[in-house]
Design an enzyme around this catalytic site. Structure first.
Site, mmCIF file in Angstrom:
data_model
loop_
_atom_site.group_PDB
_atom_site.id
_atom_site.type_symbol
_atom_site.label_atom_id
_atom_site.label_comp_id
_atom_site.label_asym_id
_atom_site.label_seq_id
_atom_site.Cartn_x
_atom_site.Cartn_y
_atom_site.Cartn_z
ATOM 1 N N LEU A 135 -18.181 -3.222 2.632
ATOM 2 C CA LEU A 135 -19.198 -2.314 2.097
ATOM 3 C C LEU A 135 -19.123 -2.235 0.576
ATOM 4 C CD1 LEU A 135 -18.915 0.518 4.776
ATOM 5 C CD2 LEU A 135 -20.645 -1.286 4.610
ATOM 6 N N PHE A 140 -19.966 0.842 -2.437
ATOM 7 C CA PHE A 140 -21.246 0.758 -3.143
ATOM 8 C C PHE A 140 -22.417 0.523 -2.193
ATOM 9 C CE2 PHE A 140 -24.514 -1.796 -5.346
ATOM 10 C CZ PHE A 140 -24.939 -0.848 -6.255
ATOM 11 N N TYR A 190 0.848 -1.193 0.000
ATOM 12 C CA TYR A 190 0.000 0.000 0.000
ATOM 13 C C TYR A 190 0.888 1.249 0.000
ATOM 14 C CZ TYR A 190 -3.675 -3.301 1.493
ATOM 15 O OH TYR A 190 -4.542 -4.363 1.589
#
Length: 377
Positions: free
Chosen positions: A254, A258, A102
């Site tokens: 989630l 969306f 990341y």
């Protein structure tokens, strides 16, 4: 508790200044974070859950940190994210998820700096497994590498960036088909014996591969995508995890935003937002899948909650050893997500969700083909 405060003459002057139009906006920006911080008292604890058969106890809801510096558009302001991470701790969140890829590396550095004051009081999970030696280090673009020497080097880097002496939970980010999983598990076992790692995890791996790894070094948790619009883990993965008593950590609970209801069919995504490349986020797919959001909205209205809270409450109701890790860069969304832990879905609620969702055919692949091929190995 309410306190009466006498601001005196200077306080009256401050109030008069605050009535000026140009000052009102600034005061509002200062006041809103204060009101949000009052949502929960500092140190208030959340319900805890144990990840499988291990002694690793974490908050019922964790925090996925990837989007703070990677993948969902340009990186957020570092100081704001440090404040957000510390606010999560104050609200009882004790489980934080990051990875060396990341950024790369930037997210681990952020998490390490933000959580340094809470060392020993929180659980930080990170991941190895991508080859970051090339110029394109994005997951999917970068290849995988889980050779023993690569794992050991990755762990040394993560320890420094996270500012810890031992990694609480170390996942293999993606299975490397060129390295026997027994060698991977054996390497992590050595790192655990050396005190550099506490627990071993796997991500997006096939059930049979997890079994093989677990036979060498017990797997504490498996992380894979799971939500109302991606339920494939129910077929083989979750039954196997229950059998072996391994914890489950759903990412994207989630649906990459969306299922919150905030993403409409005409949504446009920045080129730095990886959703711009996902088949499930094309206008046609978003329109076709709106039925899921409508279903969540219906239950939410009945429960005086939000669609996101119902989506998270549904996951929490599936198994007592499931710990979702929704991500956010906004304090009000953090508070909203935490609120899901207080929602009790009845058996009738769960049956209604199951019955209605089974009639909705989800359109669009979750990943482009090249990235999907890296999962389920």
């Amino acid at each position: 508790m309410t306190y009466a405060v006498n601001f005196g003459e200077s306080g009256k002057n401050f109030i008069e200044i605050g009535k000026r139009p140009k000052v009102q906006g600034t005061m509002l920006r200062l006041a809103v974070p204060l009101r949000q911080t009052e949502f929960r008292s500092v140190g208030e604890t959340m319900q805890k859950r144990k990840l499988g058969n291990s002694n690793l106890e974490v908050s019922a809801l964790g925090l996925g940190c990837m989007g703070m510096s990677f993948s969902y558009g340009p990186p957020a302001d570092k100081q704001e994210m440090i404040s957000l991470l510390r606010a999560a701790v104050e609200r009882g969140v004790t489980f934080f998820d990051t990875a060396e890829v990341y950024g790369p590396f930037a997210n681990e550095e952020l998490v390490g700096e933000a959580l340094a004051p809470f060392r020993g009081k929180v659980v930080i999970a990170t991941k190895f497994g991508f080859d970051l030696s090339g110029s394109d280090t994005r997951p999917g673009a970068a290849g995988v590498n889980s050779r023993p020497e690569q794992i050991k080097g990755a762990v040394e880097g993560s320890l420094k960036r996270l500012k810890v002496e031992s990694i609480d939970l170390l996942y293999q980010h993606r299975v490397d088909p060129n390295v026997p999983i027994e060698d991977v598990a054996g390497t992590v076992k050595e790192l655990i014996r050396a005190g550099k790692v506490k627990h071993f995890g796997m991500s997006e791996a096939a059930a049979k591969t997890i079994r093989r790894a677990h036979a060498v070094q017990p797997v504490t948790a498996v992380q894979s995508e799971y939500s109302l619009w991606w339920r494939k883990p129910e077929q083989e993965l979750i039954p196997m995890l229950e059998e072996l008593r391994i914890g489950f950590v759903p990412y994207s609970p989630l649906g990459k935003g969306f299922l919150t209801g905030a993403i409409k069919e005409d949504a446009k995504f920045d080129s730095s937002d990886f959703r711009s490349k996902l088949p499930r986020f094309t206008p046609d797919a978003l329109k076709a899948n709106q039925g899921l959001v409508d279903l969540l909205g219906k239950i939410a209205q009945k429960k005086k909650a939000s669609p996101a809270q119902i989506a998270l409450a549904w996951l929490l109701a599936q198994k007592a050893w499931i710990v979702p890790i929704p991500g956010t860069t906004k304090l009000h969304r953090l508070d909203e997500n935490i609120g899901a832990t207080a929602i009790q879905l009845t058996s009738d609620d769960l049956r209604e969700i199951e019955s209605a969702s089974s009639k909705i055919k989800v359109e669009g692949a979750r990943y482009p083909e090249a990235i999907e091929r890296m999962t389920g190995l």
